[in-house]
Design a protein around this motif. Sequence first.
Motif, PDB file in Angstrom:
ATOM      1  N   LYS A  78       0.876  -1.208  -0.136  1.00 48.56           N
ATOM      2  CA  LYS A  78       0.223  -0.092  -0.024  1.00 48.56           C
ATOM      3  C   LYS A  78       1.051   1.207  -0.198  1.00 48.56           C
ATOM      4  O   LYS A  78       1.630   1.607   1.027  1.00 48.56           O
ATOM      5  N   GLU A  79       0.857   1.930  -1.054  1.00 45.65           N
ATOM      6  CA  GLU A  79       1.476   3.297  -1.306  1.00 45.65           C
ATOM      7  C   GLU A  79       2.823   3.323  -0.651  1.00 45.65           C
ATOM      8  O   GLU A  79       3.396   4.032   0.050  1.00 45.65           O
ATOM      9  N   ASP A 104      -7.558   3.291   6.444  1.00 42.29           N
ATOM     10  CA  ASP A 104      -7.197   2.244   5.425  1.00 42.29           C
ATOM     11  C   ASP A 104      -7.381   2.560   4.090  1.00 42.29           C
ATOM     12  O   ASP A 104      -7.211   1.723   3.165  1.00 42.29           O
ATOM     13  N   TYR A 118      -3.825   0.202  -3.394  1.00 38.86           N
ATOM     14  CA  TYR A 118      -3.019  -0.875  -2.992  1.00 38.86           C
ATOM     15  C   TYR A 118      -2.507  -1.683  -4.379  1.00 38.86           C
ATOM     16  O   TYR A 118      -3.245  -1.322  -5.260  1.00 38.86           O
ATOM     17  N   GLU A 138      -7.525   1.539  -5.910  1.00 37.02           N
ATOM     18  CA  GLU A 138      -8.184   2.402  -4.975  1.00 37.02           C
ATOM     19  C   GLU A 138      -9.204   1.830  -3.838  1.00 37.02           C
ATOM     20  O   GLU A 138     -10.114   1.606  -4.419  1.00 37.02           O
TER      21      GLU A 138
END
Length: 386
Positions: free
Chosen positions: A155-156, A178, A182, A201
Amino acid sequence: MPGLMLLWMAALLSVPCVGKTAWLSLRVQPYPVFEGDLLILQCRERKNAALSQVTFYRNRKFLHFSKDNQPLSMGAAMRNSSGRYSCSGQLTYKQSVGKHTSETVTVQVQELFPPPVLRAYPSHEVPEGSPVTLRCQTKLHSLRSAWRLFFSFHKEGHTLQDRGLHPELCIPAAQEGDSGLYWCEAALEHGWVQKRSPPLEVRVWAPVSRPRLSLRPTSLVVGELVEMLCEAEQGSPPILYSLRLNGDILRNHMAPHGGAASFLFPVVSQQDAGNYSCEAENAVSKETSKPGTLSVHGLRVLSAPNSSNWLVPWLPASLLGVMVIATALLVYFRPWRKTGPLPARNLPPAPDGEQHALYANVHYQKENDEACIYSVIHTIPEESED
């Protein structure tokens, strides 16, 4: 003589011809070739001849040289390993030496598995507190189904789950934090082939809280402005605010980044009075504020003046006006004639022997004194006719 001719023809047939391809062949292993396979090229001679000075080519360009004809290992095959391969070398057969080239072999590296696709279940947009499952989906080719794929989730720029055989990542109770981009990666055990999914997203929506409605002012007359402020302190944007009067929608306002919505409008009639409320709505919830009552009165009427509210405010202004007028009159009528006697005048004779009257004013003023005006009257006798 005929015997010598037969021996010479037999010698020609036993020497390999330069440029003929029957003496060399290129072997590619394995076949078919998949991504991740260890690709090996080998130039092989025929008829038990000795081969040396071997050169490998791909798409007719030099690839590798081997003096003693060692197999060429290309490493793990990739999709860009595809091409047209061939080899050439020096072939020695008995006592004859010649240069030979193999036929061209087309190598097409097949896809081991397609790039993975990351999906969210039950959806990539869920309300806060709901479970979310991310699944990295791909599949090995049927001819390589015995191989194993390893999956990782990110994730990011942060790794959430390192390489493992399980293709899923579970979030038991998703929170607003959250939300984000991803992606997942599928790879062979030794990392020879690894492929990354497109980003997905995930949006976790926090429900809106009950909005608060503020009326400014709560009581006014027709023609005045009223401001109604509606704000939901919590909730994922964008938030749609709706202003209602007695249950009917009057106006809408979209807050793309959250915050409050202001409704400013003039009161045009007493029909604008009533119970107002506002509604806040986002993708997962809707809430309505407590009602607020607005009272509207008729048009404002100016009160009649009396001795206390009319005379006192205007008295200073009246006095100032009188002083300005008096000063203007004084300046206008002030004499500006210089001091001294009047010059003599020759007047015509008066009828019936009457005397002429002469009037004169003398203006006299000393420095720092008030001005004085003196009046003198003379009569002029009539001249005799001789």
